[in-house]
Structures are given as C-alpha cells and as structure tokens.
Design an enzyme around this catalytic site. Structure first.
Site, short mmCIF file in Angstrom:
data_model
loop_
_atom_site.label_atom_id
_atom_site.label_comp_id
_atom_site.label_asym_id
_atom_site.label_seq_id
_atom_site.Cartn_x
_atom_site.Cartn_y
_atom_site.Cartn_z
N GLU A 1 6.65 -5.95 7.20
CA GLU A 1 6.15 -5.02 7.61
C GLU A 1 6.79 -4.53 9.16
O GLU A 1 6.71 -3.34 9.59
CB GLU A 1 4.52 -5.04 8.11
CG GLU A 1 3.51 -4.97 6.52
CD GLU A 1 3.70 -6.30 5.95
OE1 GLU A 1 3.11 -6.29 4.78
OE2 GLU A 1 4.43 -7.29 6.22
N GLY B 1 0.75 -1.27 -0.10
CA GLY B 1 0.07 0.05 0.01
C GLY B 1 0.83 1.49 0.00
O GLY B 1 2.10 1.15 0.21
N GLY C 1 0.24 -5.32 0.83
CA GLY C 1 -1.13 -5.09 0.20
C GLY C 1 -1.11 -5.88 -0.95
O GLY C 1 -2.23 -6.21 -1.50
N ASP D 1 0.03 -7.74 7.80
CA ASP D 1 -1.71 -7.65 8.00
C ASP D 1 -2.43 -7.84 6.64
O ASP D 1 -2.16 -9.11 6.18
CB ASP D 1 -1.96 -6.18 8.31
CG ASP D 1 -1.34 -5.24 7.27
OD1 ASP D 1 -0.50 -5.51 6.18
OD2 ASP D 1 -1.95 -4.17 6.98
#
Length: 383
Positions: free
Chosen positions: A145, A73, A122, A153
């Site tokens: 991350e 992202g 992402g 996530d």
C-alpha cells in the site's frame, strides 16, 4: 450517492453455496483479481448474518475464483469518488469493509480461508485473522500500500505485528512478496495444501458436522503437503531483518539496510531499499508507528485506528499522497508519483501524529464495530 461509484453492481460478484453443514463464500470477480467492491462487501455482510443464525452451519469457507484469492479493495472506485469531491463515500466503503473484516475474524462459525493465488491488502483483511488459513503453491502475499500513498491497513498492525521478530515491519515497509511456503513458515498461514487437492479438501470438510476446531484441523492436516523455503527466501534472513527493522525510525532502518547491503548477500536488501525509497515517506512513517502500537492492541482497536488514518488520507487532511499515488500507479499506470513531503527527513513525528487523531469534520464519527456475543470464546488467530 454510493450507487454512482459502485463498480459494476452485478449480483454475481460473490457466489454463495451450501453443502451439507458447510457454507461457502466465493469471490467471483476474477477479471479484476477479485478486488472488493462496495456491493461485494454488502452481499457478504448480509449472508454472514444469515449464516451465524443458521444452526446447521458448522464451517464457513472463503475462497476466490481464478488466479487470485483477493487482490485488495476497489481503490480505483475510491479514487474516482474522492476526485469528484465525495471522500465520504470512500469512508463509508471503508467502514463497511472493516466491519466485514471484524465479523469474519470473530465469526462464531470456524472460518477456513482457501488462499489459492494472489492475496493483497483487502484480501489479507478478510482472511488473516481467520482460524484456518490454507495456502498453496500458487499463493502470493504482499501488502504494497505504501506505493500508492496508503498504508498496510485492514488490521495489518495487528496480524503483522504478531509475526516472529520484526518480520512484520519488513513486510509492511517494503511490500515484499511471500509465497505459500514462506507464509506457513512465518505464521501467516496455518496449512499448505497443493491446489490440486483443494477440491478433495472441500469435499472432506462438507462431511464434518461439527464446529470443533481440533476436528477441522485434523481434516485439513490430512491434505497438507511438506513445504520448503527457497535458498533466497527473505525469511531465511530473519536475523538480519530483526537487526535492521527493529530500529526506532524509518531513517535508521534504511541506514542499517544500506550498511548490511555493503556486506554481500544483498539482492533482497537492494530490493527492500528500492521499494522503501519509492514509497510515500508519510505512508512509511505512519505504518511504522501503527505496527509498533499494534503490538499491544486488540484487533478491534487496530481496525478503529486504521479507520481514522484512512479517513485522513481520503480527505487529504494533511497531504494528497493517497490521491497522487493512486493516480500515478493505478490510473496513469506506472507514472512516478510526486510525494509531499518528498523525503523522510521532512516528515516529522508531529506531522505523523496528526493522522492518529480525530478527523475534524462535523459529520465524521469514529468507527463503531458490532458488539460480538461471547467474544472470549470466539476463535483466536493462530499467529
């Protein structure tokens, strides 16, 4: 407010094509490794609604332009928004991203993800729960991350927890990279196709006028190539990985790795230890709790939990590791972040548990994912 933080709201960041019964979504931000912006996610969401109501659409193809499928992202955009006091924009961005991940995972049209290049964060959220995940000799997967004070996530607690043994813990805690061969071996991918054959595969799929999973599987299989694991592949060390990463705490996992490293064959172990020691201690402990709980949760529950944790990080509810890590690694490029707490032993279970609880903000709401019709009939992941 959102428009202030959009990264170049160019309508061509995503391309949409139709070929017979196939609908194609092409991430088109190659100079930024196809990292997802707010506008890209919004465009895909709008088109997904159209595609799912199109009786002619039988297959959905997702791919990226350039050397990346999708590197994650737009964390920089989130960082600048939060730094200017607008953590709620980051939350809105993330809510939209998780909603897209869920819609793709539960798509009524079979989704074929053509993962030819870098896939991180992402990008994994977009593709790892799709029915068909095609990788190539160019594919590089990672969930790093923790190095920026975030955590693996976008549903990672779901798709990583379903890998063999404790390989998911290894990937999430170390941010280790996998190639296409390793992704196929561990179950993150369903097929390995040489990049030179992808155009032919796409042409063959355009001739399939059916959403029948077995038919699509056979077509992709026609173009599949044999794979082999390199001698140094971490997946060949699954027994040792299980021995170490099955431990109850991050501290115990590190201790076991250090013990194993003293017994030789330790290059990959040294890399794992160094990576874990440079990551945010809070992030490591949050991910371990998340993946352990994710083993018994459905994807929807995992995404909802991700949203709660991430909002705490965006809001700096308990520490500023996400802001500090993003600044050091993405803005100042490679500066060593100053984590707080700075050591694993200072991150208590009670401190970690706070991240899994409701955000204390009058305007905050839980993530509400769309109700999907006939969910029991929608394609299950092959993990």
């Amino acid at each position: 407010m959102a428009s202030r933080f959009l990264s170049h709201p160019d309508p061509n960041q995503v391309l949409f094509e139709e070929s017979s019964c196939v609908r194609k979504v092409i991430l088109n931000r190659p100079h930024k490794l196809n990292s997802l912006t707010y506008e890209m996610i919004s465009q895909i969401l709008r088109n997904m609604e159209v595609y799912e109501n199109d009786p002619m659409a039988t297959i959905l193809i997702l791919k990226g332009q350039g050397k990346a499928f999708c590197a994650g992202g737009d964390v920089k955009g989130m960082f600048f928004a939060i730094n200017e006091g607008h953590w709620s924009f980051a939350a809105s961005f993330y809510k939209k991203q998780l909603t897209l991940d869920y819609l793709l995972a539960t798509s009524t049209i079979p989704l074929v993800a053509l993962i030819n290049g870098i896939i991180m964060g992402g990008g994994a959220g977009l593709s790892m729960n799709s029915m068909f995940r095609v990788v190539t000799e160019n594919t590089v997967f990672a969930m790093p991350e923790g190095q920026i004070g975030l955590f693996p996530d976008v549903g990672a607690s779901y798709f990583l927890s379903r890998l063999p043994g404790f390989f998911g813990e290894y990937l999430g805690l170390t941010g280790a990279r996998l190639d296409g061969n390793e992704m196929l071996a561990c179950g993150l991918a369903t097929h390995f196709v040489l990049s030179k054959d992808l155009p032919f595969l796409e042409n063959a799929l355009s001739e399939v006028a059916s959403s029948d999973a077995s038919t699509i599987y056979r077509v992709i299989n026609t173009f599949s190539s044999k794979t082999f694991l390199k001698k140094e592949s971490a997946y060949r060390r699954l027994e040792t990985i299980n021995k170490c990463f099955s431990r109850r705490t991050v501290e115990e996992i590190l201790s076991m790795l250090e013990n194993e490293g003293a017994n030789g064959d330790n290059k990959w172990i040294v890399q794992a230890i160094n990576s874990m020691k440079s990551a945010s201690p809070t992030s490591l402990k949050i991910f371990l709790k998340s993946i352990r709980e994710g083993r018994t949760k459905e994807l929807e529950e995992c995404l909802m939990q991700d949203y709660i944790i991430a909002c705490h990080m965006f809001r700096s509810s308990f520490n500023r590791d996400f802001i500090e890590g993003s600044r050091a690694m993405l803005i100042d490029k490679g500066k060593e972040p100053k984590w707080e707490p700075s050591r694993l032993e200072l991150v208590s279970d009670e401190f970690v548990d706070q991240y899994f609880e409701k955000v204390d903000d009058a305007d905050w709401e839980y993530l509400q994912l769309p109700v999907r019709p006939n969910l029991a009939k929608i394609w299950d992941s092959k993990l």
